[in-house]
Structure formats: C-alpha cells, structure tokens
Design an enzyme around this catalytic site. Structure first.
Site, PDB file in Angstrom:
ATOM      1  CG  ASP A 133      13.436   0.505  -6.113  1.00 17.68           C
ATOM      2  OD1 ASP A 133      12.401  -0.002  -6.518  1.00 17.68           O
ATOM      3  OD2 ASP A 133      14.573   1.255  -6.231  1.00 17.68           O
ATOM      4  CB  CYS A 193      -6.218   3.476  -4.901  1.00 17.36           C
ATOM      5  SG  CYS A 193      -6.378   1.856  -4.908  1.00 17.36           S
TER       6      CYS A 193
HETATM    7 FE1  SF4 Z   1      -6.679   1.449  -2.603  1.00 21.55          FE
HETATM    8 FE2  SF4 Z   1      -7.114  -0.743  -0.062  1.00 21.55          FE
HETATM    9 FE3  SF4 Z   1      -6.233   1.673  -0.155  1.00 21.55          FE
HETATM   10 FE4  SF4 Z   1      -8.834   1.569  -0.754  1.00 21.55          FE
HETATM   11  S1  SF4 Z   1      -7.240   0.763   1.134  1.00 21.55           S
HETATM   12  S2  SF4 Z   1      -7.469   3.228  -1.553  1.00 21.55           S
HETATM   13  S3  SF4 Z   1      -8.873  -0.037  -2.399  1.00 21.55           S
HETATM   14  S4  SF4 Z   1      -5.302   0.569  -0.968  1.00 21.55           S
END
Ligand code: SF4
Ligand code: SF4
Length: 378
Positions: A133, A193
């Site tokens: 990290d 997301c």
């Molecule tokens: Fe985001 Fe990819 Fe997960 Fe869909 S699959 S929520 S685009 S990270």
C-alpha cells in the site's frame, strides 16, 4: 531452475495462508505512468500517494536490476455477522471493510517476510524489496499484471475467487520468474459502481477523482466541504459502495484469516461516546485498525457528521459540549453544522450562546449557517 523455484514458492504461499499469488515482469508501468500524469493534471490525486511518478512506475529505480515482481492477495470478510443494530438514541457509525480486523499492512508484511525468508534460504544472494500500500509501486497495477485479477471500473482489482475483497502486496526481486498472464476485464457493459457512487467520484470507468471520493474524504482532517457532508451517511472511515454494488462481489465473504475477523463494537461503534473519547481510549480501541492511521480527529469529525445524518436529538448535549469547549475549530464548527441539522429551540439556543463567544472566523461562519438552517433571524 526458476520454474521449479516458482512452483515451490507457490506451494509455500498456500502453506502459509496466502490466498493468491502471481508473477509479473519488472518492466516499467508505462500505461500507469500516463494515467498518473493525467490524474495529477486533472487534480484527481489524493495527495496520500508517493509523489514521484517515476518511482511509482519504474521498478528499476527501486532496486538494481529487478527481474520480476511477486504479487500476493489475502481475502477478507465482507459481512458483519451478528453486528449490533443502531437505533434511536443509540446511533452507530461504520468503518469500511478494509479496516476490519488487524491493520492489513501488518498482516501482509508478515506474509511477505515469510516469503522473503523462504527465498533467502533457497537463494542466499537474492535481492528483494517488499511493499504494501504505502510502497512506491501501485499494488493494483502489479496485481493486474501478475494475473491476480482484472482492473475494474470501480478502480479495484477483482479476483474471480474472492471478488475485490482482497488486500494486495508485492515483492520486487532480481529472480527472473516466468510471468503470469494478466486477466481480461469482465466488467463488460456493467456500470453499477459508477451509477451508485454517491459523489460521482468515478469519472469514467477506471478513473477516480480522489478529491470527490468519500473513502479519501473520510481521512482528511480539515472541515469536510459542505457538498459532501450529506453523502457521508454514517461512514467513519472509508466507503465500500462501489464494491458492495458490484455483481462480481455477490456472495463473496472469506473467513480464511483469524486476524481479519472484525471486532463488532469497534467497526460499528456507538457514535456519541466517540465525541468525548480521550487519545488513550482511541488508541486502545482503534489503534490496531488500519482506519486509525490518521488519528482521532477525522473519526470524531465524521461521527459528528453521522449524527447529522441521523438528526439525532438525544446527542444535542454531547454536541453542545463540543461546540462550546473543544479546542479544535474543525470539531466546534462541525458540531455547529450538526446542531443546525437537528434543529429545534434547544439547538438554536446553544448556537446563539456559542456565537457570543466564538472567535474563530470559520466556526462563526458555520454557526451562522447552522442558525440559517434552523430559520433563525440574525
Ligand atoms: Fe463496476 Fe465492473 Fe463491478 Fe460492474 S462489474 S460494478 S462495472 S467493477
Ligand atoms: Fe464512490 Fe465510495 Fe467508490 Fe469512492 S469509494 S468511488 S465515493 S463509491
């Protein structure tokens, strides 16, 4: 010889509880470099990361003749089983998953030290440099290249086995291990997301504006800009939203490591007692968690904002004590904000009382805005 050593290392990593291991070439990270330069130009960087982009993207600046990077992943739990429920008069805050259990930096470092000792025994002349990290290299870029998982639109690395609920660490070596193959992104047309991010911090798939990201904002020590306060909810440290909505994380909950099992009262603590907590108490209760690395102040500030989220009237006396007596302007001013959000006659009277004595301009401003929120005429 190196092929055999690689296999032995893989076997050993399983023995010591490393959930995933991958190998990458130690070539410069040119694509990442371009992204980081752009990130800086756009003002999207958090400021917590290593400032030197060359060091972050060129392993040759970190070690003489690096030949490979070993990436490891440890999977962590995602569910709070048996967690206490917050209720009226007893509101609770929340630390993000990456802060549950013992500070993951320590857990990963111990594993990397074990790998180092193993390699040293096999090859006494080996050069190694481990990072977690806060090291120069990007854990995610290394993990992606080493085939640990794919680089997702939420900026996390997603492993098919454990989702994105993995801690990442890496070791630079001068051993020419055969590299593994990076994984193709499986995000496809999904944008869950990006759509769910409360502050629109995911600018486009795979790019994060840290200055808008709640995970970063919970770690700042100054006043939280007003536009973000309402989005904080009851978060005390970090934000998991772009991970919890991800279909690839559905059902992922790994309990492989005892030290990662969360202490329920610590990761979901009552908010009000946090306001009057001493430094000693803070260290004793939260010191072993990674979420404590910025100290008590941001956690207390966030607890005050969380009480605004709940508009919890029973917390007025504790908030008034902060407003009148706390030596830190950020805490006094944020308490004024929350008192304004709670509203009512008692809130108004406390704010007027504070206004008479307050000398800090920013706090005076917060008190006036809070009075305006209540509808008081100044
Ligand atoms: Fe985001 Fe990819 Fe997960 Fe869909 S699959 S929520 S685009 S990270
Ligand atoms: Fe948005 Fe939270 Fe993800 Fe940051 S951590 S990008 S604020 S959902």
């Amino acid at each position: 010889m190196y092929r055999q050593l690689k296999q032995e290392l893989i076997d050993y990593s399983k023995e010591i509880g490393i959930d995933k291991i991958g190998f990458a070439a130690a070539d410069p990270f040119l694509e990442l470099k371009q992204k980081l330069v752009q990130q800086q130009e756009l003002g999207y960087a958090s400021g917590f990361e290593e400032k030197d982009i060359e060091k972050r993207t060129n392993p040759a600046l970190l070690m003489d003749s690096p030949r490979s990077i070993i990436a490891i992943a440890l999977a962590y739990p995602s569910k709070l089983e048996g967690a206490p429920k917050g209720k009226k008069g007893e509101r609770r805050g929340l630390f993000c998953r990456a802060s549950w259990g013992e500070d993951y930096h320590l857990v990963l470092r111990r594993k990397l030290e074990q790998l180092e000792a193993f390699l040293k025994e096999k090859m006494p002349d080996v050069q190694m440099k481990s990072m977690v990290d806060t090291g120069e290299l990007s854990d995610r870029a290394v993990a992606e290249r080493a085939g640990i998982g794919w680089s997702a639109k939420n900026c996390a690395i997603i492993t098919p086995e454990f989702g994105s609920y993995v801690y990442l660490g890496e070791m630079l070596t001068n051993i020419p291990f055969e590299p593994d193959t990076p994984m193709e992104s499986q995000c496809g047309t999904c944008t869950k997301c990006i759509d769910a991010c409360p502050t629109s911090a995911l600018v486009q798939g795979g790019q994060l504006n840290s200055q808008r990201c709640i995970a970063y904002l919970t770690q700042t020590k100054d006043f939280l800009p007003e536009e973000f306060r309402k989005h904080l909810g009851n978060r005390l440290y970090g934000c998991d939203t772009c991970q919890t909505v991800c279909p690839a994380n559905k059902g992922k909950h790994t309990l492989n490591h005892e030290e990662m099992i969360p202490a329920l009262e610590e990761v979901k603590p009552l908010l009000e007692p946090l306001l009057s907590m001493s430094n000693k108490e803070f260290k004793e209760r939260f010191g072993a968690m990674s979420g404590s690395w910025r100290g008590k102040k941001p956690i207390q500030r966030n607890a005050v904002i969380a009480l605004a989220h709940f508009r919890e009237p029973s917390s007025l006396p504790a908030l008034a004590a902060l407003l009148h007596n706390d030596p830190r302007p950020v805490l006094r001013g944020t308490a004024a904000y929350t008192i304004g959000q709670i509203g009512g006659i008692e809130a108004e009277s406390q704010l007027f009382k504070a206004l008479e004595r307050e000398e800090d301009e920013t706090v005076v401003d917060e008190i006036k805005k809070a009075l305006g929120q209540i509808g008081s005429v100044l």
